[in-house]
Design an enzyme around this catalytic site. Structure first.
Site, PDB file in Angstrom:
ATOM      1  N   GLU A   1      -4.120   7.884  54.449  1.00  0.00           N
ATOM      2  CA  GLU A   1      -5.148   7.680  55.477  1.00  0.00           C
ATOM      3  C   GLU A   1      -5.090   8.755  56.563  1.00  0.00           C
ATOM      4  O   GLU A   1      -6.120   9.191  57.079  1.00  0.00           O
ATOM      5  CB  GLU A   1      -4.994   6.282  56.080  1.00  0.00           C
TER       6      GLU A   1
ATOM      7  N   GLY B   1      -0.638   4.706  54.817  1.00  0.00           N
ATOM      8  CA  GLY B   1      -1.016   5.381  56.066  1.00  0.00           C
ATOM      9  C   GLY B   1      -0.927   6.894  55.967  1.00  0.00           C
ATOM     10  O   GLY B   1      -1.604   7.601  56.717  1.00  0.00           O
TER      11      GLY B   1
ATOM     12  N   ALA C   1       2.795   3.861  56.602  1.00  0.00           N
ATOM     13  CA  ALA C   1       3.241   3.240  57.851  1.00  0.00           C
ATOM     14  C   ALA C   1       4.650   2.715  57.612  1.00  0.00           C
ATOM     15  O   ALA C   1       5.040   2.450  56.470  1.00  0.00           O
ATOM     16  CB  ALA C   1       2.293   2.113  58.227  1.00  0.00           C
TER      17      ALA C   1
ATOM     18  N   GLU D   1      -1.226  -0.639  49.559  1.00  0.00           N
ATOM     19  CA  GLU D   1      -1.145  -1.764  50.494  1.00  0.00           C
ATOM     20  C   GLU D   1      -1.269  -3.130  49.840  1.00  0.00           C
ATOM     21  O   GLU D   1      -0.589  -4.086  50.241  1.00  0.00           O
ATOM     22  CB  GLU D   1      -2.223  -1.630  51.594  1.00  0.00           C
TER      23      GLU D   1
HETATM   24  N1  DAK Z   1       8.428   2.782  55.673  1.00  0.00           N
HETATM   25  C1  DAK Z   1       9.723   2.814  56.058  1.00  0.00           C
HETATM   26  N2  DAK Z   1      10.684   3.486  55.396  1.00  0.00           N
HETATM   27  C2  DAK Z   1      10.325   4.152  54.286  1.00  0.00           C
HETATM   28  C3  DAK Z   1       8.974   4.167  53.816  1.00  0.00           C
HETATM   29  C4  DAK Z   1       8.006   3.445  54.567  1.00  0.00           C
HETATM   30  N3  DAK Z   1       6.687   3.446  54.236  1.00  0.00           N
HETATM   31  N4  DAK Z   1       8.942   4.906  52.694  1.00  0.00           N
HETATM   32  C5  DAK Z   1      10.213   5.325  52.473  1.00  0.00           C
HETATM   33  N5  DAK Z   1      11.033   4.893  53.434  1.00  0.00           N
HETATM   34  C6  DAK Z   1      12.478   5.112  53.550  1.00  0.00           C
HETATM   35  C7  DAK Z   1      13.252   4.251  52.562  1.00  0.00           C
HETATM   36  O1  DAK Z   1      13.414   2.945  53.067  1.00  0.00           O
HETATM   37  C8  DAK Z   1      14.547   5.013  52.474  1.00  0.00           C
HETATM   38  O2  DAK Z   1      15.310   4.746  53.625  1.00  0.00           O
HETATM   39  P1  DAK Z   1      16.862   4.236  53.499  1.00  0.00           P
HETATM   40  O3  DAK Z   1      16.796   3.002  52.671  1.00  0.00           O
HETATM   41  O4  DAK Z   1      17.547   5.378  52.799  1.00  0.00           O
HETATM   42  O5  DAK Z   1      17.277   4.019  54.900  1.00  0.00           O
HETATM   43  C9  DAK Z   1      14.077   6.464  52.585  1.00  0.00           C
HETATM   44  O6  DAK Z   1      12.795   6.431  53.174  1.00  0.00           O
HETATM   45  C10 DAK Z   1      13.964   7.148  51.233  1.00  0.00           C
HETATM   46  O7  DAK Z   1      13.139   6.345  50.418  1.00  0.00           O
HETATM   47  P2  DAK Z   1      13.528   5.887  48.938  1.00  0.00           P
HETATM   48  O8  DAK Z   1      14.997   5.747  48.786  1.00  0.00           O
HETATM   49  O9  DAK Z   1      12.694   4.712  48.596  1.00  0.00           O
HETATM   50  O10 DAK Z   1      13.050   7.181  48.096  1.00  0.00           O
HETATM   51  P3  DAK Z   1      12.586   7.215  46.597  1.00  0.00           P
HETATM   52  O11 DAK Z   1      12.515   8.657  46.225  1.00  0.00           O
HETATM   53  O12 DAK Z   1      13.400   6.319  45.731  1.00  0.00           O
HETATM   54  O13 DAK Z   1      11.093   6.615  46.610  1.00  0.00           O
HETATM   55  C11 DAK Z   1       8.857   6.316  47.473  1.00  0.00           C
HETATM   56  C12 DAK Z   1      10.095   7.279  47.286  1.00  0.00           C
HETATM   57  C13 DAK Z   1       7.850   7.033  48.380  1.00  0.00           C
HETATM   58  C14 DAK Z   1       8.229   6.068  46.094  1.00  0.00           C
HETATM   59  C15 DAK Z   1       9.354   4.988  48.071  1.00  0.00           C
HETATM   60  O14 DAK Z   1      10.133   5.286  49.233  1.00  0.00           O
HETATM   61  C16 DAK Z   1       8.237   4.084  48.477  1.00  0.00           C
HETATM   62  O15 DAK Z   1       7.615   3.443  47.616  1.00  0.00           O
HETATM   63  N6  DAK Z   1       7.970   4.001  49.784  1.00  0.00           N
HETATM   64  C17 DAK Z   1       6.989   3.080  50.306  1.00  0.00           C
HETATM   65  C18 DAK Z   1       5.622   3.637  50.057  1.00  0.00           C
HETATM   66  C19 DAK Z   1       4.549   2.701  50.546  1.00  0.00           C
HETATM   67  O16 DAK Z   1       4.416   1.563  50.047  1.00  0.00           O
HETATM   68  N7  DAK Z   1       3.771   3.158  51.535  1.00  0.00           N
HETATM   69  C20 DAK Z   1       2.690   2.409  52.063  1.00  0.00           C
HETATM   70  C21 DAK Z   1       3.229   1.662  53.223  1.00  0.00           C
HETATM   71  S1  DAK Z   1       2.039   0.487  53.780  1.00  0.00           S
HETATM   72  C22 DAK Z   1      -2.035  -1.597  59.676  1.00  0.00           C
HETATM   73  C23 DAK Z   1      -2.565  -0.395  59.440  1.00  0.00           C
HETATM   74  C24 DAK Z   1      -2.030   0.432  58.475  1.00  0.00           C
HETATM   75  C25 DAK Z   1      -0.964   0.046  57.725  1.00  0.00           C
HETATM   76  C26 DAK Z   1      -0.421  -1.176  57.973  1.00  0.00           C
HETATM   77  C27 DAK Z   1      -0.929  -1.995  58.938  1.00  0.00           C
HETATM   78  N8  DAK Z   1      -2.607  -2.479  60.638  1.00  0.00           N
HETATM   79  C28 DAK Z   1      -4.002  -2.353  60.960  1.00  0.00           C
HETATM   80  C29 DAK Z   1      -1.832  -3.494  61.200  1.00  0.00           C
HETATM   81  C30 DAK Z   1      -0.457   0.921  56.721  1.00  0.00           C
HETATM   82  C31 DAK Z   1       0.341   0.429  55.739  1.00  0.00           C
HETATM   83  C32 DAK Z   1       1.091   1.302  54.872  1.00  0.00           C
HETATM   84  O17 DAK Z   1       1.081   2.513  54.972  1.00  0.00           O
END
Ligand code: DAK
Length: 258
Positions: free
Chosen positions: A111, A108, A63, A131
């Site tokens: 998921e 997400g 997400a 998460e």
């Molecule tokens: N959201 C927004 N932007 C993201 C992103 C994300 N999840 N993942 C990557 N990006 C963006 C980065 O910010 C970056 O953008 P700029 O800074 O260049 O503008 C671009 O994508 C490239 O990412 P990186 O520079 O970080 O690339 P790397 O190769 O260095 O790293 C990575 C890749 C996938 C390891 C890293 O980007 C990363 O760790 N990303 C986050 C992964 C993550 O934690 N995903 C889980 C998100 S939490 C809910 C229901 C569901 C959810 C929430 C609430 N409710 C019921 C309310 C779900 C939550 C989630 O999914």
């Protein structure tokens, strides 16, 4: 559409999450477009769907953390409901949905993959539920669907540690059915979907209903559902035509979804 591409090849529909600069992260716009596409597909014409991500790096990196950053409680609930509604729509969609995971499937993204009927992936795929490292629980069904897919112990380990797993480990624990080289992933997904799309569509749809609904029930209740759906197949023209073709040793059978 800005963030989701839809194309149709013969009877296979391909949905591509196309927000590469954010690694295809799911913001509200992506979720809305995904829902609109699912609502607009001609499910008589199309027989199987594939969901994948644009580019070579990421399926869906979760997400959108930037969109979630400033959400309050009601904003979080609204966002969560939107995602859960779309994922439930995929899970219960009348057509089978194959997920072709071409890179990161985190949070997400994992998921979303879990809401599909089954998953195949590329060698580059990385799965995880990070998460808890962000102070939240998996909120798009991860605590429920991951445990059903890989068992409670492995789901708890993945969720509590937030540790990512690679494609071979995903295969070993049954999260994906097969792993392909990156450039072989979509051809393999299309081949699988093509095989599915040539089978009797009503029988495929009823199999999906029987498996999904039975998985929540004691086995005797599940087999009751199976028996009812089995009986319903006998009312279809496709069943009559296919059995007739078998008896007459004809192989030229085409199904008409009726
Ligand atoms: N959201 C927004 N932007 C993201 C992103 C994300 N999840 N993942 C990557 N990006 C963006 C980065 O910010 C970056 O953008 P700029 O800074 O260049 O503008 C671009 O994508 C490239 O990412 P990186 O520079 O970080 O690339 P790397 O190769 O260095 O790293 C990575 C890749 C996938 C390891 C890293 O980007 C990363 O760790 N990303 C986050 C992964 C993550 O934690 N995903 C889980 C998100 S939490 C809910 C229901 C569901 C959810 C929430 C609430 N409710 C019921 C309310 C779900 C939550 C989630 O999914």
């Amino acid at each position: 559409m800005e963030f989701v591409i839809y194309e149709q090849k013969e009877r296979v529909g391909i949905i591509t999450i196309n927000r590469e600069k954010a690694l295809n992260a799911l913001n509200s716009a992506v979720l809305n477009e995904l829902e609109q596409i699912l609502d607009s597909i001609d499910t008589n014409e199309v027989r199987c769907l594939i969901i994948t991500g644009a580019g070579e790096k990421s399926f869906v990196a979760g997400a959108d953390i930037k969109e979630m950053l400033d959400l309050d409680k009601s904003g979080g609930e609204f966002f969560g409901k939107k995602g859960n509604d779309v994922f439930a729509k995929i899970e219960n969609y009348v057509l089978p949905v194959v997920c072709a995971v071409n890179g990161y499937a985190l949070g997400g993204g994992c998921e979303l993959a879990l809401s599909c009927d089954f998953r195949i992936c590329s060698e580059k795929a990385i799965f995880g539920q990070p998460e808890v490292s962000l102070g939240i629980v998996p909120g798009f069904g991860g605590t429920q669907r991951l445990a059903r897919a890989v068992g409670m112990g492995m789901a708890k380990q993945m969720i509590y540690t937030g540790r990512n797993i690679d494609a071979p480990e995903a295969l070993r624990i049954g999260l994906v059915n097969a792993v392909y080289a990156q450039d072989e992933l979509m051809p393999a997904a299309e081949k699988l979907a093509g095989i599915i799309s040539k089978n009797a569509p009503i029988a495929v749809q009823k199999s999906k209903i029987a498996i999904n609904s039975g998985s929540q029930l004691p086995i005797n209740k599940g087999t009751e559902i199976e028996t009812r759906l089995f009986g319903e197949c006998f009312e279809t023209n496709d069943r009559r035509a296919a059995m007739g073709a078998f008896v007459e040793r004809r192989k030229d059978i085409e199904f008409f979804n009726s």
